[in-house]
Design an enzyme around this catalytic site. Structure first.
Site, PDB file in Angstrom:
ATOM      1  N   GLY A  46       0.826  -1.204   0.000  1.00 35.73           N
ATOM      2  CA  GLY A  46       0.000   0.000   0.000  1.00 35.73           C
ATOM      3  C   GLY A  46       0.855   1.246   0.000  1.00 35.73           C
ATOM      4  CD  GLN A  51       3.445   5.723   2.666  1.00 39.37           C
ATOM      5  OE1 GLN A  51       2.449   5.183   2.222  1.00 39.37           O
ATOM      6  NE2 GLN A  51       4.490   5.048   3.127  1.00 39.37           N
ATOM      7  CB  CYS A  89       5.581   1.782   6.850  1.00 40.30           C
ATOM      8  SG  CYS A  89       5.024   3.365   6.198  1.00 40.30           S
ATOM      9  CG  LEU A  90       6.408   1.127   0.571  1.00 37.05           C
ATOM     10  CD1 LEU A  90       5.710   1.512  -0.724  1.00 37.05           C
ATOM     11  CD2 LEU A  90       7.530   0.136   0.295  1.00 37.05           C
ATOM     12  CG  HIS A 131       0.009   0.677   7.219  1.00 41.40           C
ATOM     13  ND1 HIS A 131       1.061   0.282   8.017  1.00 41.40           N
ATOM     14  CD2 HIS A 131       0.519   1.603   6.368  1.00 41.40           C
ATOM     15  CE1 HIS A 131       2.153   0.956   7.665  1.00 41.40           C
ATOM     16  NE2 HIS A 131       1.848   1.759   6.662  1.00 41.40           N
ATOM     17  CD  GLU A 132      -1.064   2.225   2.886  1.00 45.03           C
ATOM     18  OE1 GLU A 132      -0.770   3.426   2.757  1.00 45.03           O
ATOM     19  OE2 GLU A 132      -0.206   1.340   3.101  1.00 45.03           O
ATOM     20  CG  HIS A 135       0.301   6.326   5.786  1.00 42.64           C
ATOM     21  ND1 HIS A 135       1.462   6.909   6.228  1.00 42.64           N
ATOM     22  CD2 HIS A 135       0.624   5.044   5.482  1.00 42.64           C
ATOM     23  CE1 HIS A 135       2.440   6.008   6.212  1.00 42.64           C
ATOM     24  NE2 HIS A 135       1.963   4.862   5.772  1.00 42.64           N
TER      25      HIS A 135
HETATM   26 NI    NI Z   1       2.947   3.053   5.496  1.00 44.76          NI
END
Ligand code: NI
Length: 156
Positions: A46, A51, A89-90, A131-132, A135
């Site tokens: 995701g 991000q 997480c990226l 999670h997303e 964000h």
């Molecule tokens: Ni993330």
């Protein structure tokens, strides 16, 4: 086009994200395509717009070869039951932490065509959605780690 993934502690990850008024606007449609490309390249599950430097309520998810574009998503229901699993997480390359998440969620959102959608998810998709959508509220998974830990220690 590949976008630069902002890593913690980039301020953009903590800033307010605004609702998208026109999902069909060319710049939004292009951003969605670029976010999918960037997520694939980074081998992520995701990616949220913040991000890649855009404070918009938009995220993309790929789970089991299914692609989801979520515009202005909102969690409308959540199971009480939680599951603790390692999560990444990226914006935190190489870091995986045990995070407690609801096992099931229901989410309302607009899809890439601007159409209202509703999904009920479990498994990895439920985790990715939580999670997303975090964000989009400027919440990062490390914040949830503290909460999980506090809860665990209280139970003991
Ligand atoms: Ni993330």
């Amino acid at each position: 086009m590949l976008l630069e993934i902002k890593e913690n502690p980039a301020p953009v990850l903590r800033q307010k994200n605004v609702k998208i008024k026109d999902p069909l606007a060319p710049e939004i449609q292009e951003l969605i395509l670029n976010m999918f490309e960037t997520m694939h390249q980074a081998q992520g599950v995701g990616l949220a717009a913040s991000q890649v430097g855009f404070n918009l309520r938009l995220c993309v998810i790929e789970v089991e070869e299914e692609l989801y574009t979520l515009i202005n998503p909102k969690i409308t229901a959540k199971s009480r039951k939680k599951i603790l699993l390692d999560e990444g997480c990226l914006s935190f390359p190489g870091i995986f932490l045990p995070i407690a998440r609801a096992t099931q969620v229901q989410v309302r959102y607009l899809d890439q065509a601007g159409k209202p959608q509703k999904i009920k998810a479990d498994g990895l998709l439920a985790r990715a959605l939580q999670h997303e959508i975090d964000h989009l509220d400027g919440v990062l998974f490390i914040d949830r780690l503290k909460k999980s830990k506090t809860k665990d220690s209280k139970q003991k």
